[in-house]
Write a protein that holds these residues in place. Structure first.
Motif, PDB file in Angstrom:
ATOM      1  N   GLY A  35      10.771 -15.459   1.762  1.00 23.48           N
ATOM      2  CA  GLY A  35      11.632 -15.128   0.634  1.00 23.48           C
ATOM      3  C   GLY A  35      12.981 -14.665   1.129  1.00 23.48           C
ATOM      4  O   GLY A  35      13.151 -14.337   2.303  1.00 23.48           O
ATOM      5  N   CYS A  39      13.570  -9.058  -0.765  1.00 22.89           N
ATOM      6  CA  CYS A  39      12.562  -9.396  -1.772  1.00 22.89           C
ATOM      7  C   CYS A  39      11.273  -8.635  -1.550  1.00 22.89           C
ATOM      8  O   CYS A  39      10.263  -8.947  -2.137  1.00 22.89           O
ATOM      9  N   VAL A 200       5.786 -17.453  -1.799  1.00 26.21           N
ATOM     10  CA  VAL A 200       7.238 -17.329  -1.908  1.00 26.21           C
ATOM     11  C   VAL A 200       7.542 -16.140  -2.804  1.00 26.21           C
ATOM     12  O   VAL A 200       6.986 -16.017  -3.898  1.00 26.21           O
ATOM     13  N   ARG A 202      10.546 -13.517  -4.633  1.00 32.04           N
ATOM     14  CA  ARG A 202      11.936 -13.503  -5.093  1.00 32.04           C
ATOM     15  C   ARG A 202      12.401 -12.073  -5.251  1.00 32.04           C
ATOM     16  O   ARG A 202      11.604 -11.190  -5.523  1.00 32.04           O
ATOM     17  N   PHE A 209       6.732 -15.254  -6.440  1.00 33.82           N
ATOM     18  CA  PHE A 209       7.348 -16.310  -7.241  1.00 33.82           C
ATOM     19  C   PHE A 209       6.473 -17.555  -7.261  1.00 33.82           C
ATOM     20  O   PHE A 209       6.289 -18.189  -8.294  1.00 33.82           O
ATOM     21  N   ASP A 210       5.913 -17.889  -6.133  1.00 29.89           N
ATOM     22  CA  ASP A 210       5.231 -19.168  -6.043  1.00 29.89           C
ATOM     23  C   ASP A 210       4.234 -19.123  -4.897  1.00 29.89           C
ATOM     24  O   ASP A 210       4.376 -18.311  -3.987  1.00 29.89           O
ATOM     25  N   SER A 237      11.175 -24.467  -3.297  1.00 31.46           N
ATOM     26  CA  SER A 237      10.687 -23.285  -3.991  1.00 31.46           C
ATOM     27  C   SER A 237      11.556 -22.070  -3.664  1.00 31.46           C
ATOM     28  O   SER A 237      11.871 -21.260  -4.543  1.00 31.46           O
ATOM     29  N   LEU A 238      11.957 -21.978  -2.399  1.00 37.53           N
ATOM     30  CA  LEU A 238      12.830 -20.874  -1.993  1.00 37.53           C
ATOM     31  C   LEU A 238      14.150 -20.908  -2.757  1.00 37.53           C
ATOM     32  O   LEU A 238      14.627 -19.890  -3.257  1.00 37.53           O
ATOM     33  N   ARG A 240      14.730 -22.267  -5.624  1.00 39.52           N
ATOM     34  CA  ARG A 240      14.517 -21.918  -7.027  1.00 39.52           C
ATOM     35  C   ARG A 240      14.271 -20.427  -7.200  1.00 39.52           C
ATOM     36  O   ARG A 240      14.662 -19.832  -8.206  1.00 39.52           O
ATOM     37  N   SER A 241      13.643 -19.814  -6.155  1.00 44.64           N
ATOM     38  CA  SER A 241      13.356 -18.377  -6.270  1.00 44.64           C
ATOM     39  C   SER A 241      14.650 -17.575  -6.341  1.00 44.64           C
ATOM     40  O   SER A 241      14.685 -16.488  -6.909  1.00 44.64           O
ATOM     41  N   ASP A 248      10.035 -16.571 -13.802  1.00 41.15           N
ATOM     42  CA  ASP A 248       8.910 -16.384 -12.900  1.00 41.15           C
ATOM     43  C   ASP A 248       7.807 -17.349 -13.270  1.00 41.15           C
ATOM     44  O   ASP A 248       7.494 -17.529 -14.437  1.00 41.15           O
ATOM     45  N   ARG A 249       7.225 -17.885 -12.231  1.00 39.34           N
ATOM     46  CA  ARG A 249       6.113 -18.771 -12.484  1.00 39.34           C
ATOM     47  C   ARG A 249       4.866 -17.916 -12.614  1.00 39.34           C
ATOM     48  O   ARG A 249       4.708 -16.917 -11.921  1.00 39.34           O
TER      49      ARG A 249
END
Lengths: 261, 281
Positions: A35, A39, A200, A202, A209-210, A237-238, A240-241, A248-249
């Protein structure tokens, strides 16, 4: 099994470093936490190690709550943190003070051999290179045979060549007793080489996050297209984080659904 | 990835200490240290010998040396040196033990530090010679009061050195001890004391220096033997050569005991990766 349940950490100055982090990590699994800066990666690791207390939430190892350092949990820091007044061999044997001398010597000798530093046994830490010192730190953490080994950006201070060498070396050592490895890193390559699963995070506040399952056999070929694919998905993914517009997913989905975008 | 290209592995052998100095340089180093006092002594000897000064108040080295040999021949010298050394040794021992224990305790436990340290610091602010009348009243004029005074002098630098050094120990190293679940005493013994050892040696040397200072004070007050007594005796009977003889012996003994600490500590400090080491001290 290492279970993290809604682990949160708010520092006295009001900074919320970690918010409601939950995860379950199985015995022998290798998990990479990746991350952007700030984070809460290191905060999380320190809470699991029992070095800092979580403000709320629980860390349990095999149903035992962790609030202070535990015999079954070892940690390796970004710096080797060797004790400069002890020889390499004594540094490795530091956690074995309770054992009889003969047994300790034997274990230390075996560990020295495993990290290929037998000829440095009597050297002072100041005489080691960065990579050698970190190998001693790994041996020191592994020699009491922890069930969980935490690694806080262990190779980030090393040059690329030494880093690769140590990553392979770590996997080799891991195969001996298969402890759970939980590795904080900011190196995507490292995460994909080592981990069964990448979490991942954030920032602001630090949270999950993921998660991405790395379904690759071992040993992994850093140049294979599949490897590249996984790297790309972690990188995406990073990215997007760090994009605040992405919500948040829901981090409760099962494996195989990681590439939902 | 940018880091894909193999980079030269960093050299596995950090530079060893510089090549051993040649024999001449090695022997010349200590000689360098005595050059200045030797020149001054010879110079003064020459001044008196030529007759530019009668050397009555500042006797030349030969006369001081003659005084020392005379004292040595009569057995007086050994008696005085033994008395002084014994006082310093005992006072130093008590001061070091107390200073180390209390320093370690208030360095490690913050509660103890809050309770103890303000009092100790207040006591430290008292000029130690102010204790003399009290110590004589309490402990008598003989050995006990002298040893107590020396111990007080030694105690403060050792206490302060140990406590300050413990407070300054790298948190990261202490965390290593925590991850191995060291108990309080084990943490002190296995992490904190080794980590503070270099600073501890320095505070021992400072403490010893103060011990030598206070033995003179103690012996000036009331003693029938000891190097301090020689000083006082020399003053009262107008024998500057004897005063200088005692001063020279103080210098030699002080330097010698200081050197003993240094030598005794050296094997325990070989691990240091410090500026002073690389220069061969």
């Amino acid at each position: 099994m290492l279970a993290l349940h809604r682990v949160s950490k708010t520092y006295p100055n009001g900074v919320e470093a970690l918010a409601r982090f939950s995860a379950e990590i199985h015995q022998g699994e290798i998990v990479a936490i990746i991350g952007g800066s700030g984070c809460g990666k290191s905060t999380l690791l320190r809470a699991i190690a029992g070095l800092d207390r979580a403000s709320s939430g629980t860390v349990t190892l095999d149903d035992e709550a962790i609030a202070s350092p535990h015999a079954k949990i070892g940690i390796i820091f970004q710096e080797p943190r060797l004790l400069p007044w002890l020889s390499v061999a004594d540094n490795i044997g530091f956690g074995l003070a309770d054992l009889p001398a003969a047994e300790r010597r034997e274990k230390v000798a075996r560990a020295l051999e495993r990290v290929r530093l037998t000829e440095k046994a009597q050297a002072w830490p100041r005489e080691l290179s960065g990579g050698q010192a970190q190998r001693v730190a790994i041996a020191r953490a592994l020699v009491p045979q922890p069930e969980v080994l935490l690694l806080d950006e262990p190779f980030s201070a090393l040059d690329a060549f030494t880093r690769r060498d140590l990553q392979d070396h770590l996997l080799d050592l891991w195969a001996d007793t298969r402890p759970t490895l939980m590795l904080v890193t900011h190196d995507v390559d490292e995460a994909v080489v080592l981990a069964d699963r990448v979490l991942v995070m954030r920032p602001r506040p630090g949270r999950l996050f993921d998660r991405i399952e790395i379904n690759l056999g071992r040993p992994r070929d850093r140049n294979s297209p599949l490897f590249e694919n996984f790297k790309r998905s972690v990188l995406t993914s990073l990215d997007r984080s760090l994009d605040r517009s992405v919500p948040d997913r829901d981090a409760t989905q099962g494996p195989g659904q990681a590439m939902w975008w | 990835m940018i880091s894909d290209a193999p980079v030269l592995q960093q050299s596995s052998e950090p530079a060893e200490t510089a090549a051993a100095p040649s024999r001449i340089v090695r022997y010349a180093r200590p000689v360098l240290g005595v050059l200045l006092p030797l020149t001054l002594a010879l110079g003064w000897e020459l001044v008196v010998w030529v007759g530019w000064s009668n050397g009555r108040l500042v006797p030349p080295p030969s006369r001081v040396f003659a005084n020392i040999t005379e004292l040595a021949r009569s057995g007086e010298l050994v008696r005085h040196i033994t008395a002084t050394l014994w006082r310093v040794a005992l006072g130093f021992a008590f001061g070091v033990v107390a200073g180390t224990l209390l320093g370690a305790i208030s360095g490690y436990w913050s509660l103890a530090r809050r309770l103890l340290d303000p009092t100790v610091q207040a006591l430290r602010a008292i000029p130690s010679l102010a204790w003399v009348p009290l110590f004589i009243l309490w402990l008598g004029i003989f050995e006990t009061s002298k040893i107590a005074l020396i111990a007080v002098g030694v105690f403060f630098p050792v206490y302060l050195g140990v406590m300050g050094a413990i407070l300054a120990v790298d948190r990261k190293i202490v965390e290593v001890g925590r991850t191995f679940r060291l108990s309080g005493p084990a943490m002190i013994r296995r992490i904190l004391l080794p980590a503070v050892l270099p600073a501890y040696v320095v505070s021992l040397r400072v403490g010893l220096g103060l011990g030598w200072m206070f033995v003179v004070a103690a012996e000036l007050i009331g003693a029938s033997e000891g190097l301090g007594y020689l000083l006082l005796d020399g003053q009262q009977l107008g024998k500057p050569a004897q005063i200088l003889a005692a001063i020279v012996i103080f210098a030699i003994l002080g330097k010698l005991t200081d050197w003993l600490i240094e030598v005794a500590a050296a094997p325990f400090l070989r691990w240091q990766d410090a500026f002073g080491r690389a220069k061969g001290a």
